[in-house]
Design a protein around this motif. Structure first.
Motif, mmCIF file in Angstrom:
data_model
loop_
_atom_site.group_PDB
_atom_site.id
_atom_site.type_symbol
_atom_site.label_atom_id
_atom_site.label_comp_id
_atom_site.label_asym_id
_atom_site.label_seq_id
_atom_site.Cartn_x
_atom_site.Cartn_y
_atom_site.Cartn_z
ATOM 1 N N TRP A 211 24.995 39.318 13.137
ATOM 2 C CA TRP A 211 25.612 38.753 14.331
ATOM 3 C C TRP A 211 26.988 38.201 14.097
ATOM 4 O O TRP A 211 27.788 38.141 15.022
ATOM 5 C CB TRP A 211 24.713 37.653 14.922
ATOM 6 C CG TRP A 211 23.483 38.249 15.514
ATOM 7 C CD1 TRP A 211 22.236 38.205 14.983
ATOM 8 C CD2 TRP A 211 23.364 38.994 16.718
ATOM 9 N NE1 TRP A 211 21.350 38.873 15.775
ATOM 10 C CE2 TRP A 211 22.022 39.378 16.853
ATOM 11 C CE3 TRP A 211 24.285 39.379 17.703
ATOM 12 C CZ2 TRP A 211 21.556 40.126 17.936
ATOM 13 C CZ3 TRP A 211 23.820 40.125 18.768
ATOM 14 C CH2 TRP A 211 22.473 40.502 18.883
ATOM 15 N N GLN A 212 27.231 37.745 12.895
ATOM 16 C CA GLN A 212 28.587 37.260 12.649
ATOM 17 C C GLN A 212 28.966 37.435 11.185
ATOM 18 O O GLN A 212 28.131 37.275 10.295
ATOM 19 C CB GLN A 212 28.707 35.771 13.028
ATOM 20 C CG GLN A 212 30.133 35.347 13.211
ATOM 21 C CD GLN A 212 30.305 34.385 14.366
ATOM 22 O OE1 GLN A 212 29.342 33.913 14.958
ATOM 23 N NE2 GLN A 212 31.551 34.090 14.684
ATOM 24 N N ASP B 263 35.816 40.521 11.551
ATOM 25 C CA ASP B 263 36.745 39.465 11.180
ATOM 26 C C ASP B 263 37.890 40.077 10.377
ATOM 27 O O ASP B 263 37.678 41.026 9.613
ATOM 28 C CB ASP B 263 36.033 38.376 10.345
ATOM 29 C CG ASP B 263 36.872 37.116 10.220
ATOM 30 O OD1 ASP B 263 36.739 36.400 9.221
ATOM 31 O OD2 ASP B 263 37.682 36.870 11.141
ATOM 32 N N CYS C 233 30.037 42.503 15.087
ATOM 33 C CA CYS C 233 30.983 41.428 14.827
ATOM 34 C C CYS C 233 32.067 41.933 13.901
ATOM 35 O O CYS C 233 31.882 42.921 13.199
ATOM 36 C CB CYS C 233 30.270 40.229 14.196
ATOM 37 S SG CYS C 233 29.355 40.724 12.734
ATOM 38 N N ALA D 33 32.935 42.353 19.856
ATOM 39 C CA ALA D 33 33.692 41.419 19.033
ATOM 40 C C ALA D 33 35.180 41.550 19.332
ATOM 41 O O ALA D 33 35.657 42.650 19.629
ATOM 42 C CB ALA D 33 33.437 41.690 17.549
ATOM 43 N N HIS E 220 33.029 38.447 25.358
ATOM 44 C CA HIS E 220 33.763 37.637 24.384
ATOM 45 C C HIS E 220 35.096 37.182 24.935
ATOM 46 O O HIS E 220 35.639 37.804 25.845
ATOM 47 C CB HIS E 220 34.011 38.440 23.101
ATOM 48 C CG HIS E 220 32.799 38.504 22.220
ATOM 49 N ND1 HIS E 220 32.461 37.502 21.342
ATOM 50 C CD2 HIS E 220 31.846 39.455 22.098
ATOM 51 C CE1 HIS E 220 31.342 37.836 20.715
ATOM 52 N NE2 HIS E 220 30.940 39.021 21.161
ATOM 53 N N ASP F 135 30.323 33.267 25.528
ATOM 54 C CA ASP F 135 31.241 32.930 24.447
ATOM 55 C C ASP F 135 32.064 31.709 24.845
ATOM 56 O O ASP F 135 32.369 31.500 26.035
ATOM 57 C CB ASP F 135 32.172 34.112 24.126
ATOM 58 C CG ASP F 135 32.761 33.983 22.731
ATOM 59 O OD1 ASP F 135 33.649 34.788 22.390
ATOM 60 O OD2 ASP F 135 32.350 33.070 21.973
#
Lengths: 96, 700
Positions: B436-437, B390, B388, B337, B635, B587
């Protein structure tokens, strides 16, 4: 504490770095990787220069402050990072 | 000068005549005119013998009379004296000036008879006379003359001698006993030949007595008073005031105690801690400086290098490799990621884990800064591979991470612990398959942090951080449509679809897309948990990534291991554009500066950059990016402000590349028209293209 030690080790082992030293507020070296006479010389001279530089910067604008000082000479580069109580000096030979 | 009297003795006349001669010889006129009576004839008969340098005057001038006035004024006295008058505060002229000139003074020894001293002397004299008379009678006659003389003198000096003399005799006869003393008293001192004899009494020896105290202790004090020192002092004062204000506000005894304890702890900690930790800030700066020196050319390229060859290259562009980031600890792990920090644009987060389900080991979360390519700023390690991550937009220190074992965790960068601040567990509803996300959402109504996660177990879960605990809510369960089979007991068995990617719409908050392993993309809404808004048969293999266009609200893009990248309009079931890249695409990412530029990375180590405005069918840049061909790129991410992209591969290396100018072309300026910039323009640009495609489609 270990983090700072590691950082200093990394700096010392970085490419082109000749020596590092930590100087306290009175200009007395605390840690160094160079020999004594050189260290004392560097510490004394750079301490004065840093004080002068800091004074200059702050005289112009008191809200400003010195972050770091770089002196590039023919042979190598001296980098000084002042802190509240300490001064970190690194001498590097920029690879050229 | 010449004597002026008429009566002169004869013997002096001769002398006079000589003087006259001398006078004639004198240069001044006066002597000529100033003539003695007696020598008149002599003077006239004489022939004028003049010295050669005498003044020559005419007769008239000679006869001219000069008046000389004798005044009683003192020529040496000042003519006007001015004195400062303090009463009036001005200088005032003193009218009367003293003209008295004293030539000679001598103090005399005459005293008036009537004065005190005079009378005393007279009395003494009488006494002396009286004693002498008695002395005459008793002592021999030899003293008579001597006595008489003083008597005579006395008689001369004093007028009334007879009476006092008689009185003195009487006194003397009475005071016969005192006769030896009296002659001493009456003895007059010779004023010209007299000497006093004195004797000295014993002087007491003087002794100095001193007392000395210890001097007060002294120290030298020196300081400078600069503008900035004064400023610092003021700032300190201000801080103190603020502190006291705060203390006043929170005025409970418990709080006070706690505060005191805390401060005590702090102070003791500070004294104990080693001096070297205070250098940490400076050490960081110096490390960056040292790195800047080593990678000086790279830093310069990053900032200033613009590929000049692009002008000759038609429409194509290139990617210039800049820094390479790698860490020993993450050597074996693949980059799973990548995410740029929304606040600090030089900081990016890298998640490490493994895509190989056979070789699952630990995971790492590293944050690098472009300013220091040799060592990450933050390091976190975890037991399970990170799949993953964020970073929250409003709180750039919160990083949410999804693990291979199905857990999610939140790391707080402000706290240096290696452990995550919050973690899900089996009890709190973790996924049963790898996550996964993950994506942060806006804070919910209660200002709680909120994020979504998608996993192969078919659940899309919304997690909320309520009072430091993760609470999960299942939003949707992905079902594979048309696959409900009836089992004998009457239960309906749904085949669970496996979600592999998702993306939320930029403007329409509740709408989001989910890509699955089957190759389908579902358009879902947060509010509908059982039904999808739409389904797209996107790919033949698993969907690796979906992404909404940052400008155009209708367009999204998807990529898959079936070697294709497809661009869709969400209202239309068929893709607008399809690109075949000859290798599994791992990606895709839209560029933040243009609605028509995007990048795709493939497992054969190539990066493809497309610009739909320039070339609808082909990439404008196809470049191998990783060092070894065997490395698969996993990625890619565009930097929000700088023209660079970061690419991660499965060996744990991250390469930073600079986009050449051709890849970032803005619409050309038409003569006379202003260059419009902004999202509207981008949308219009893409719309144009889409319309073209749609027209083509409707025609066919």
């Amino acid at each position: 504490m270990a983090e700072v030690e590691e950082t200093l080790k990394r700096i010392q082992s970085h490419k082109g770095v000749i020596g590092t030293m930590v100087v306290n507020a009175e200009g007395i070296p605390i840690r160094t990787t160079l020999d004594n006479s050189t260290t004392v010389q560097y510490a004394g001279l750079l301490h004065q220069l840093t004080m002068k530089t800091k004074s200059t910067v702050r005289d112009i604008d008191p809200q400003n402050d010195l972050t770091f000082l770089r002196i590039r000479s023919k042979k190598h580069e001296i980098m000084v990072a002042p802190d509240k109580e300490y001064l970190l000096i690194v001498i590097q030979n920029p690879c050229e | 000068m010449l004597p002026a009297s008429a009566k002169i003795p004869l013997k002096q006349l001769h002398r006079q005549s000589i003087c006259i001669v001398r006078g004639n010889r004198k240069k001044d006129e006066e002597s000529g005119t100033d003539v003695v009576e007696g020598t008149d004839e002599w003077n006239h008969s004489k022939a004028a013998v003049r010295p050669p340098d005498q003044l020559e005057l005419t007769d008239a001038e000679l006869k001219e009379e000069f008046t000389r006035i004798l005044t009683a004024n003192n020529p040496h006295a000042p003519q006007n004296i001015v004195r400062y008058n303090f009463k009036e505060g001005t200088y005032k002229l003193i009218g009367f000036v003293d003209q008295l000139a004293v030539h000679y003074t001598q103090a005399g020894n005459l005293i008036p008879k009537d004065s005190d001293e005079g009378r005393r002397q007279h009395y003494r004299a009488e006494l002396a006379a009286g004693s002498q008379e008695s002395a005459k009678l008793i002592i021999s006659e030899e003293n008579l003359e001597e006595d008489e003389e003083p008597k005579e003198l006395e008689a001369e000096a004093g007028s009334q001698t007879d009476v006092p003399a008689a009185g003195a005799v009487e006194k003397v006869t009475e005071e016969e006993m005192m006769t030896p003393k009296q002659p001493k008293e009456l003895k007059l001192t010779n004023q010209f030949n007299f000497s006093d004899r004195a004797s000295q009494t014993l002087n007491n020896p003087l002794r100095d007595r001193e007392c000395q105290m210890e001097p007060p202790p002294r120290t030298n004090f020196s300081a400078t008073a600069n503008q900035w020192e004064i400023y610092d002092a003021y700032i300190e004062e201000l801080k103190k005031q603020e502190k006291t204000k705060e203390k006043e506000k929170t005025k409970t005894p418990v709080a006070k105690k706690a505060g005191k304890m805390a401060t005590r702890k702090l102070t003791s900690m500070e004294s104990q801690s080693d001096d070297i930790t205070k250098v940490s800030q400076a050490a960081k700066i110096v490390e960056r400086m040292v790195n800047q020196n080593t990678y000086d050319d790279v830093a310069q390229d990053f900032k200033y290098y613009e590929e000049a060859a692009d002008e000759f290259r038609d429409q194509e562009g290139t990617l210039l490799p800049l820094w390479k980031f790698q860490n020993d600890k993450a050597k074996r792990l693949a980059v799973t990621a990548l995410c740029w920090n929304p606040k600090y644009r030089d900081l990016f987060a890298v998640g490490h884990g493994s895509y190989d389900f056979m070789k699952q080991s630990r995971g790492m979360l590293l944050l690098y800064s472009m300013k220091n390519p040799s060592f990450p700023e933050y390091i976190f390690s975890s037991e399970s591979g990170i799949m993953c991550l964020d970073i929250h937009v409003d709180h750039p220190y919160l990083v949410v991470v999804g693990h291979y074992d199905g857990n999610v965790a939140i790391y707080n960068l402000k706290k240096p612990h290696s452990q995550p601040s919050f973690r899900s567990s089996a009890k709190s509803g973790k996924h049963t398959d790898p996550v996964w996300q993950v994506k942060w959402q806006k804070d919910d109504m209660d200002q709680n942090l909120n994020f979504f996660s998608v996993s192969s177990d078919g659940r899309i879960v919304s997690w909320t951080l309520v009072k430091s605990e993760l609470v999960h809510t299942d939003v949707i369960k992905l079902k594979v449509e048309g696959s409900t089979t009836e089992v004998s007991e009457g239960l309906q068995l749904h085949t669970v679809g496996c979600g592999t990617a998702f993306d939320f719409h930029k403007e329409i908050d509740y709408m989001f897309l989910v890509g699955t392993e089957e190759g389908k993309i579902y358009k879902c809404s947060k509010s509908y948990s059982s039904q999808f808004l739409d389904t797209y048969d996107a790919h033949n293999m698993a969907v690796d990534a979906v992404s909404w266009n940052p400008y155009h609200t209708k367009v999204f893009m998807s990529c898959s291991s079936d070697w294709t990248v497809k661009i869709w309009d969400h209202t239309i079931k068929t893709p607008m554009f399809i690109y075949d890249l000859n290798s599994a695409v791992s990606d895709v990412a839209w560029a933040p500066y243009s609605s028509t530029v995007f990048a795709a990375v493939t497992t054969d180590g190539k990066a493809h950059v497309f610009d739909l405005v320039i070339n609808k069918y082909e990439a404008i840049c196809k470049q191998p990016v990783v060092a070894k061909k065997k490395n698969k790129i996993t990625h890619v991410q565009f930097n929000p402000i700088h023209p660079i992209i970061i690419v991660g591969d499965d060996r744990g290396h991250i390469t930073c590349l600079k986009l050449s100018p051709n890849l970032r072309k803005m619409p050309k300026e038409k003569k006379g028209q202003e260059v419009q910039k902004g999202p509207a323009v981008e949308i219009a640009k893409l719309d144009k293209l889409l319309n073209l495609v749609r027209e083509v489609k409707t025609k066919t």
